[in-house]
Scaffold this active site. Sequence first.
Site, mmCIF file in Angstrom:
data_model
loop_
_atom_site.group_PDB
_atom_site.id
_atom_site.type_symbol
_atom_site.label_atom_id
_atom_site.label_comp_id
_atom_site.label_asym_id
_atom_site.label_seq_id
_atom_site.Cartn_x
_atom_site.Cartn_y
_atom_site.Cartn_z
ATOM 1 N N ASP A 46 -12.355 0.358 2.957
ATOM 2 C CA ASP A 46 -13.012 -0.472 3.999
ATOM 3 C C ASP A 46 -14.477 0.102 4.360
ATOM 4 O O ASP A 46 -15.252 -0.692 4.746
ATOM 5 C CB ASP A 46 -12.194 -0.050 5.534
ATOM 6 N N GLU A 69 -13.790 5.023 8.340
ATOM 7 C CA GLU A 69 -13.951 4.103 7.298
ATOM 8 C C GLU A 69 -14.761 2.923 7.990
ATOM 9 O O GLU A 69 -14.992 1.638 7.537
ATOM 10 C CB GLU A 69 -12.381 3.232 7.185
ATOM 11 N N HIS A 98 4.604 -10.050 -7.116
ATOM 12 C CA HIS A 98 5.820 -9.085 -7.164
ATOM 13 C C HIS A 98 6.052 -8.748 -8.645
ATOM 14 O O HIS A 98 6.433 -7.534 -9.021
ATOM 15 C CB HIS A 98 6.856 -9.603 -6.582
ATOM 16 N N CYS A 153 -8.702 8.860 1.025
ATOM 17 C CA CYS A 153 -7.488 8.284 0.855
ATOM 18 C C CYS A 153 -7.667 6.991 0.157
ATOM 19 O O CYS A 153 -6.617 6.096 -0.098
ATOM 20 C CB CYS A 153 -6.463 8.450 1.948
HETATM 21 C C1 PEP Z 1 -9.157 2.632 3.282
HETATM 22 O O1 PEP Z 1 -9.392 1.785 3.818
HETATM 23 O O2 PEP Z 1 -9.664 3.090 2.398
HETATM 24 C C2 PEP Z 1 -7.709 2.972 3.090
HETATM 25 C C3 PEP Z 1 -7.244 3.865 2.527
HETATM 26 O O3 PEP Z 1 -6.799 2.075 4.112
HETATM 27 P P1 PEP Z 1 -6.307 0.780 3.589
HETATM 28 O O4 PEP Z 1 -6.721 0.310 2.447
HETATM 29 O O5 PEP Z 1 -4.970 0.684 4.118
HETATM 30 O O6 PEP Z 1 -7.175 -0.165 4.351
HETATM 31 MG MG MG Z 2 -8.542 1.126 5.715
#
Ligand code: PEP
Ligand code: MG
Length: 574
Positions: A455, A431, A190, A502
């Site tokens: 992922d 993913e 944190h 993302c």
């Molecule tokens: C990913 O897997 O790239 C993603 C954006 O989701 P998370 O990091 O929450 O698994």
């Molecule tokens: Mg993910």
Amino acid sequence: MVEQERLLTGQGVSPGAAWATARVVRRAVQAYPATVEPAQVNEELERLQAAIAWVNEQLERQKAWMSTRAGEADAAILEAHQMFLADPAYVGEMQRRIREENLSAAEACVGVTHATSEMLAALPDEYLRARADDVRDVGERLLRAVLGDEQDQDLTGMVVVAEEITPSMLTGHTGQPAGLVAVRGNRTAHAAILARSLGIPAVFGVTDAIDAIADGDTILVDGDAGEVWVSPSQTRVEATRARLEARHQRQRRAQQHAHEAAVTQDGITIEVFANIGQSDEAERARSAGADGIGLMRSEFLYIDRSRWPDEEEQYAWYRLALQQMAPRPVIIRTLDIGGDKPLPYAAMAPEDNPFLGVRGLRYGLVHRDVLTPQLRALLRAAVHGNLWVMVPMVTTVDEVRTVRAIVEEERLNLQAHGVQVGEVRLGIMVETPAAAVMADVLAREVDFFSIGTNDLTQYVMAADRGNAGVAHLYAPHHPAVLRLIRQVCQAADRQGIPVGVCGELAGDPLWAPILVGLGVRELSMVPSAIAQVKELVRSVSVSAMRELADAIVTSPDAAAAETLAKDALARLLP
Ligand code: PEP
Ligand code: MG
């Protein structure tokens, strides 16, 4: 005599650099009795109660301080401390030990804090493990309050050096420390999260810090390089000053244009979105220049609580984010638990390979009583903005059809009861390797794709994203991953659906332009990266990036891909 500069190394957990006088914070407390006479038990219970009230009051003040300087989400970290003070398993156990074992309040506090932090530290989940630091921090404050030793040192403007940096060392003084150095801790602590929000450079994991640094030493903390210089030379200080100044200038320039569209040299608009974890972060994302929300990780709304949120609570969360961003798009991902994100109150059977188990949409399809209220809340909230719903961890077409059928059924149910519902687009996270390879088929079933490179990388490279032993294999820019991204973009393009990224790669200044070359037209990232990525996008052309990306995917490995990308961008963006 001018002292020779000395270098200590660790992990940079908050970027930037600062130099100032060191203050070494040690955790010594006065001696106290372990047990008390039976006649003193009530007195000890009262002492504990008064100390809890005092610490609570301090936390309340510090929360107000944090929310003005960093934000509500960061102030919430201190709320986690208050939750420990209200937790019967923590405080109740102390009271029991005082009452039944005649322990002093101080001894009960130390014993229960130790047991709780050990229990948390042994958990497999990195996030929960880091909460062990929180309980140690709050326990230490409580101990000081119990002993009447509540003097807080003013660390304003100092480089704080400690065995472990705790959130209480960053707040509640006249100002904030200049820099932080700790023997223990990592990026997920944190204190590290807060340091990044407050812009305090920090290096953790400096094993010899306490022995090598004395109170009053001049220290240069370099959070970019993970370096700590004791008695830095004038030349080093000047070079660091020049580096920071150049960076500030670049950031100021980028910041001035953060709210303008990111249009490439050849006239293609790339949408630059934000990833958020709490509804109230939407406002901050918008001020950072986000053209939309590319990923709202709804599971973070479920984490700091003790029971499932109901449909009404969720409706309020989603509506807030949509209203704050309207008319811009907001992509809300349905609950993505399992893997490295367990929920304390969710029924989850232990699994040998949780990342290959019942996570993401797989959990939702088994536990319809969890997925359905979320989808209903989303359909209702959609009235208030531009909502895109995204499901995580999709592997097969069948899963997508099932979730679409549930959405349609709930839409009809709500309408039949006279409840207003909004239009939503339904998309998937790409993913898993299966989803990436089958993108042409999946593209006919959904309204959009968002590639989760975090992922996708671990599944393509067969390297657990949190396992340091295989970190050398976990490379989101490995050509194996980049080729799949290009393939997914081509499939989406043929079907005419939008595709974004993302995962962390989207906010990486080296790889964001390459992703554009691979065909990605929406990049979603932490809000702090938005201005810089927009600036980068404006300085390249899609055609040049396409040529570069085509060359990069033929590299034999991640290292060669990186060299190629770095050399080419250095030439293109002097
Ligand atoms: C990913 O897997 O790239 C993603 C954006 O989701 P998370 O990091 O929450 O698994
Ligand atoms: Mg993910």
